[in-house]
Write a protein that holds these residues in place. Structure first.
Motif, PDB file in Angstrom:
ATOM      1  N   GLU A 332       3.195  -0.017  -2.474  1.00  0.00           N
ATOM      2  CA  GLU A 332       3.445  -0.812  -3.675  1.00  0.00           C
ATOM      3  C   GLU A 332       3.394   0.094  -4.924  1.00  0.00           C
ATOM      4  N   TRP A 333       2.376   0.938  -5.012  1.00  0.00           N
ATOM      5  CA  TRP A 333       2.196   1.886  -6.115  1.00  0.00           C
ATOM      6  C   TRP A 333       3.395   2.836  -6.178  1.00  0.00           C
ATOM      7  N   TYR A 334       3.833   3.268  -5.006  1.00  0.00           N
ATOM      8  CA  TYR A 334       4.990   4.165  -4.931  1.00  0.00           C
ATOM      9  C   TYR A 334       6.248   3.459  -5.474  1.00  0.00           C
ATOM     10  N   ARG A 335       6.453   2.205  -5.013  1.00  0.00           N
ATOM     11  CA  ARG A 335       7.651   1.476  -5.451  1.00  0.00           C
ATOM     12  C   ARG A 335       7.635   1.243  -6.957  1.00  0.00           C
ATOM     13  N   ARG A 336       6.449   0.975  -7.497  1.00  0.00           N
ATOM     14  CA  ARG A 336       6.340   0.678  -8.923  1.00  0.00           C
ATOM     15  C   ARG A 336       6.718   1.889  -9.773  1.00  0.00           C
ATOM     16  N   HIS A 337       6.393   3.084  -9.301  1.00  0.00           N
ATOM     17  CA  HIS A 337       6.563   4.263 -10.157  1.00  0.00           C
ATOM     18  C   HIS A 337       7.744   5.142  -9.789  1.00  0.00           C
ATOM     19  N   ASN A 338       8.267   4.957  -8.592  1.00  0.00           N
ATOM     20  CA  ASN A 338       9.355   5.832  -8.143  1.00  0.00           C
ATOM     21  C   ASN A 338      10.616   5.583  -8.968  1.00  0.00           C
ATOM     22  N   THR A 339      11.179   6.635  -9.520  1.00  0.00           N
ATOM     23  CA  THR A 339      12.429   6.494 -10.263  1.00  0.00           C
ATOM     24  C   THR A 339      13.488   7.443  -9.719  1.00  0.00           C
ATOM     25  N   GLY A 340      13.063   8.596  -9.266  1.00  0.00           N
ATOM     26  CA  GLY A 340      14.032   9.628  -8.885  1.00  0.00           C
ATOM     27  C   GLY A 340      14.521   9.531  -7.455  1.00  0.00           C
ATOM     28  N   GLY A 341      14.060   8.514  -6.708  1.00  0.00           N
ATOM     29  CA  GLY A 341      14.514   8.385  -5.330  1.00  0.00           C
ATOM     30  C   GLY A 341      13.839   9.352  -4.379  1.00  0.00           C
ATOM     31  N   GLU A 342      12.738  10.021  -4.828  1.00  0.00           N
ATOM     32  CA  GLU A 342      12.044  10.924  -3.912  1.00  0.00           C
ATOM     33  C   GLU A 342      11.425  10.100  -2.785  1.00  0.00           C
ATOM     34  N   PRO A 343      11.558  10.550  -1.544  1.00  0.00           N
ATOM     35  CA  PRO A 343      11.055   9.728  -0.441  1.00  0.00           C
ATOM     36  C   PRO A 343       9.526   9.590  -0.482  1.00  0.00           C
ATOM     37  N   MET A 344       9.038   8.449   0.054  1.00  0.00           N
ATOM     38  CA  MET A 344       7.596   8.197   0.021  1.00  0.00           C
ATOM     39  C   MET A 344       6.867   9.183   0.931  1.00  0.00           C
ATOM     40  N   LEU A 345       5.771   9.728   0.431  1.00  0.00           N
ATOM     41  CA  LEU A 345       4.919  10.593   1.249  1.00  0.00           C
ATOM     42  C   LEU A 345       4.064   9.724   2.164  1.00  0.00           C
ATOM     43  N   ASP A 346       3.314  10.349   3.034  1.00  0.00           N
ATOM     44  CA  ASP A 346       2.419   9.653   3.960  1.00  0.00           C
ATOM     45  C   ASP A 346       1.546   8.629   3.212  1.00  0.00           C
ATOM     46  N   PRO A 347       1.658   7.334   3.543  1.00  0.00           N
ATOM     47  CA  PRO A 347       0.911   6.325   2.779  1.00  0.00           C
ATOM     48  C   PRO A 347      -0.533   6.135   3.240  1.00  0.00           C
ATOM     49  N   TYR A 348      -0.995   6.921   4.192  1.00  0.00           N
ATOM     50  CA  TYR A 348      -2.336   6.696   4.732  1.00  0.00           C
ATOM     51  C   TYR A 348      -3.390   7.534   3.995  1.00  0.00           C
ATOM     52  N   PRO A 349      -4.641   7.038   3.961  1.00  0.00           N
ATOM     53  CA  PRO A 349      -5.673   7.702   3.160  1.00  0.00           C
ATOM     54  C   PRO A 349      -6.030   9.091   3.677  1.00  0.00           C
ATOM     55  N   ARG A 350      -6.450   9.949   2.764  1.00  0.00           N
ATOM     56  CA  ARG A 350      -6.940  11.278   3.140  1.00  0.00           C
ATOM     57  C   ARG A 350      -8.475  11.314   3.150  1.00  0.00           C
ATOM     58  N   VAL A 351      -9.087  10.325   2.469  1.00  0.00           N
ATOM     59  CA  VAL A 351     -10.548  10.263   2.392  1.00  0.00           C
ATOM     60  C   VAL A 351     -10.967   8.836   2.748  1.00  0.00           C
ATOM     61  N   VAL A 352     -11.883   8.693   3.688  1.00  0.00           N
ATOM     62  CA  VAL A 352     -12.352   7.372   4.103  1.00  0.00           C
ATOM     63  C   VAL A 352     -13.877   7.333   3.934  1.00  0.00           C
ATOM     64  N   LEU A 353     -14.354   6.349   3.169  1.00  0.00           N
ATOM     65  CA  LEU A 353     -15.784   6.272   2.866  1.00  0.00           C
ATOM     66  C   LEU A 353     -16.376   5.011   3.493  1.00  0.00           C
ATOM     67  N   VAL A 354     -17.485   5.167   4.210  1.00  0.00           N
ATOM     68  CA  VAL A 354     -18.131   4.029   4.862  1.00  0.00           C
ATOM     69  C   VAL A 354     -19.624   4.026   4.530  1.00  0.00           C
ATOM     70  N   PRO A 355     -20.095   3.022   3.780  1.00  0.00           N
ATOM     71  CA  PRO A 355     -21.518   2.948   3.438  1.00  0.00           C
ATOM     72  C   PRO A 355     -22.389   3.029   4.699  1.00  0.00           C
ATOM     73  N   GLY A 356     -23.475   3.782   4.597  1.00  0.00           N
ATOM     74  CA  GLY A 356     -24.394   3.907   5.723  1.00  0.00           C
ATOM     75  C   GLY A 356     -23.994   4.974   6.719  1.00  0.00           C
ATOM     76  N   VAL A 357     -22.692   5.327   6.763  1.00  0.00           N
ATOM     77  CA  VAL A 357     -22.195   6.238   7.795  1.00  0.00           C
ATOM     78  C   VAL A 357     -21.736   7.575   7.216  1.00  0.00           C
ATOM     79  N   GLY A 358     -20.949   7.545   6.139  1.00  0.00           N
ATOM     80  CA  GLY A 358     -20.504   8.797   5.537  1.00  0.00           C
ATOM     81  C   GLY A 358     -19.033   8.804   5.194  1.00  0.00           C
ATOM     82  N   MET A 359     -18.413   9.977   5.389  1.00  0.00           N
ATOM     83  CA  MET A 359     -17.026  10.185   4.943  1.00  0.00           C
ATOM     84  C   MET A 359     -16.220  10.856   6.050  1.00  0.00           C
TER      85      MET A 359
END
Ligand code: ZN
Length: 686
Positions: A332-359
């Motif tokens: 959604e963020w990509y669609r809102r800001h994309n103007t030049g037609g550059e293809p979407m990069l990997d939409p999955y997170p690079r950092v995952v945080l879980v309380p009690g467990v870590g990162m």
């Protein structure tokens, strides 16, 4: 911050050596720059290729790292050609890069830093630039203007956030030129520039200004609770590792849907404190400390809340929902800001945080996941300092988009060398300390795989894993002591693989023994041991492997090392032949049961391999020589002479076939046996 300049270390250094020295001092402190960030330069007279004196700026090349930088990483550019650009009003990034390439004294040198113009427009001999956490914290907060004045008064110019390039360079030049009272420039959401008549002077001012920022934040922090205080206690080490190993493969599978990644689990103190805090969730959603960080961490991490961190099914459910939601919001963020037609990069997170467990952090290899993790530690630090002086702020959504989709960064991605066939994969090899297992570990790693080297011989496994890390970079291999007949050992090794890399893509089940003896003389103990290692051992590791692979939903490949004896048994080798035949039948059933999950299982059948093998003990050699009616010295020649190609079979030959079966080139093959025996008529399938 301590000033580490030591004149005793710099006698007789020329200008470039001094620049290397200064750069490494800055690069050595991760609170100033991490992983390739920051840059340094000097302006000197140099001779060009025809011996003419040329006013030259020597600046860090793009892609080098200050902490390990060397003389050759600094290209020189003709200042006379660069300085007239200051009169222009605008210049596109592409034109700028093109123009700067033409200014290079040595056209074959590394490409100059993207901040070259900024260095050039500052009318001082030496310029140093860092992304100091403490300075960034002063700019990334609601009261930045006031805070910066309180810390630096009028001695430092502040330039609002703009992406690096011509306009930013010109603005900084305008702020500094004709204003000799200014000692440095703070770039909002970015970092600090300082300068001087020498590399030492520029460094001294840099450390002074960073120290002022640190002292201010420390004073402000007194009596305050970081991140709003504790909300959720971390699980104790054993419990959180149990949870982390239980959920990692599912998480890896989910975030690998577009591009396969490896995971890195991190439960350091600062991470646990942040994820367990009252405000962690809200603060983590505000954005990165700098655009530089965002390239590794993305704009936001995925935060996954769960009422009871030990409730694995509930956590798995939250992770699944969280990853889905993250990818939708990113798109959604990509669609809102994309103007030049550059293809979407990997939409999955690079950092995952879980309380009690870590990162968890992700990367195409473990080094990438480590870099992302390192950077997020700094994000947490900057958020903490910014919170102590005011309230943390970050880039706008538009600026964040433009940073991630900056054409110059996208272009850099296209320059990366093509990936090896097993890049992004994790392999576990049993019996990896020597012989065939070691050769396989080396071959898979050379093709890009991460390797979990297991063996009953812990030292041997450790030495192979160190060899791999030396050859391919830290993090590419780990070693585990594992007796394949021990259910506990096997479970332990898989736990380590899950923690270190997030899961498994390839199992090479290789460990085996060869007790000789005619059946009428064979002891039950020898018979049993052959079954334990050559049959049950494969069962235990394959069972863990398919469980892990199914959790990931990324398919997988199991490769069993069989033997020529499976199709062509020999006398006096009954325990070996029977237990290896059972292993092959097990492999076939694994192929049948796991095809629907995209998990393949194949067997490689080598004939006698002597190179580095533990299988061929003195006793086995003597016994086989006797069985064939020849002398021990003639044994290797005997085996060579009996195959159609008259070839000696090596461990490397087996490794080559394993490589084929491990990777996608054999994607349509399962339940198969491939002989590596030089061609034996007796062993042809019937
Ligand atoms: Zn910078």
């Amino acid at each position: 911050m301590r000033n580490l300049w030591n004149d005793a270390e710099t006698p007789n250094m020329d200008e470039l050596d001094l620049l290397v020295y200064q750069s490494r001092l800055i690069g050595a402190d991760p609170s100033l720059v991490v992983w390739g960030g920051g840059n340094t330069s000097i302006k000197v007279d140099q001779q060009d290729f025809r011996g003419r004196d040329t006013r030259t700026m020597i600046i860090k090349g793009s892609g080098s790292d200050l902490k390990t930088i060397e003389r050759k990483h600094f290209p020189g550019l003709r200042l006379e050609d660069i300085l007239p650009l200051f009169e222009r009003d605008s210049m596109s990034d592409e034109d700028m890069v093109d123009y700067l390439n033409k200014c290079m004294l040595d056209p074959s040198g590394p490409r100059p830093s993207i901040e070259t113009l900024l260095h050039a427009f500052l009318p001082y001999k030496s310029v140093a630039h860092s992304h100091a956490d403490s300075v960034v914290a002063l700019t990334n907060n609601q009261d930045a203007g006031q805070v910066l004045r309180a810390v630096y008064g009028e001695e430092v110019a502040v330039v609002e956030y703009i992406r690096p390039g011509f306009i930013l360079s010109k603005k900084v030049g305008e702020a500094v030129r004709g204003n000799p009272r200014i000692k440095g420039v703070v770039l909002v959401n970015h970092g600090l520039f300082t300068w001087g008549d020498s590399t030492k002077a520029a460094y001294d001012v840099h450390i002074d200004l960073v120290t002022l920022a640190e002292e201010y934040a420390q004073k402000q922090a007194v009596g305050k609770t970081v991140f709003g205080g504790l909300k959720q206690n971390p699980l104790d080490t054993e419990r959180r590792h149990r949870v982390a190993t239980a959920v990692a493969p599912t998480l890896r599978g989910m975030v690998s849907r577009r591009n396969r990644v490896v995971l890195r689990y991190d439960d350091s103190q600062d991470v646990l404190e942040f994820v367990g805090s009252q405000l962690g969730r809200e603060l983590s959603g505000i954005g990165p400390a700098t655009p530089d960080h965002l390239l590794q961490t993305k704009q936001k991490p995925l935060w996954v809340d769960v009422a009871d961190a030990e409730d694995v099914p509930a956590l798995l459910g939250s992770l699944r929902q969280g990853v889905e939601r993250y990818a939708e919001e990113y798109s959604e963020w990509y669609r809102r800001h994309n103007t030049g037609g550059e293809p979407m990069l990997d939409p999955y997170p690079r950092v995952v945080l879980v309380p009690g467990v870590g990162m968890w952090t992700t990367g195409r290899d473990s080094r990438g996941a480590l870099i992302t993790g390192d950077i997020y530690h700094h994000t947490i630090g900057v958020i903490g300092s910014a919170q102590s002086v005011s309230e943390y702020t970050s880039l706008t959504a538009r600026d964040a988009y433009e940073a991630e989709y900056w054409p110059l960064e996208l272009y850099k991605l296209t320059l990366a060398p093509p990936e090896r066939s097993l890049a992004r994969r994790v392999a576990l090899v049993t019996g990896g300390a020597n012989g065939i297992g070691r050769a396989i570990a080396l071959r898979l790693a050379a093709e890009g795989a991460h390797v979990v080297v297991t063996d009953v011989d812990q030292e041997g496994a450790q030495s192979v894993s160190e060899e791999l890390n030396r050859a391919h970079g830290q993090g590419r291999a780990i070693a585990c002591r594992m007796d394949v007949t021990s259910e506990g050992d096997v479970a332990g090794a898989f736990r380590q693989a899950r923690l270190a890399y997030g899961g498994l893509d390839i199992l090479v089940s290789n460990a085996g023994i060869a007790p000789p003896g005619a059946i009428d003389e064979l002891s039950l103990a020898d018979w049993q041991r052959a079954l334990d290692i050559n049959t049950t051992g494969h069962f235990l590791v394959a069972r863990e492997a398919v469980r892990t692979m199914r959790e990931q939903s990324l398919g997988g490949s199991l490769v069993f090392i069989g033997t020529k004896n499976v199709t062509s048994p020999g006398r006096d080798f009954g325990a070996y032949s029977a237990s290896k035949a059972a292993e092959v039948q097990l492999a076939r059933v694994l192929a049948i049961e796991n095809g629907e999950y995209g998990i393949r299982c194949n067997v490689v059948n080598p004939d006698a391999i002597f190179q580095g093998s533990n299988l061929w003990s003195k006793e086995v050699r003597e016994q086989r020589a006797q069985a064939h009616g020849i002398s021990v010295d003639d044994l290797e020649d005997f085996y060579r002479g009996r195959n159609l190609l008259k070839e000696r079979i090596s461990a490397d030959d087996v490794a080559e076939t394993v490589l084929f079966l491990a990777g996608d080139r054999s994607a349509k093959t399962t339940g198969a046996m491939i002989p590596v025996d030089g061609g034996l008529r007796d062993a042809f399938p019937r």
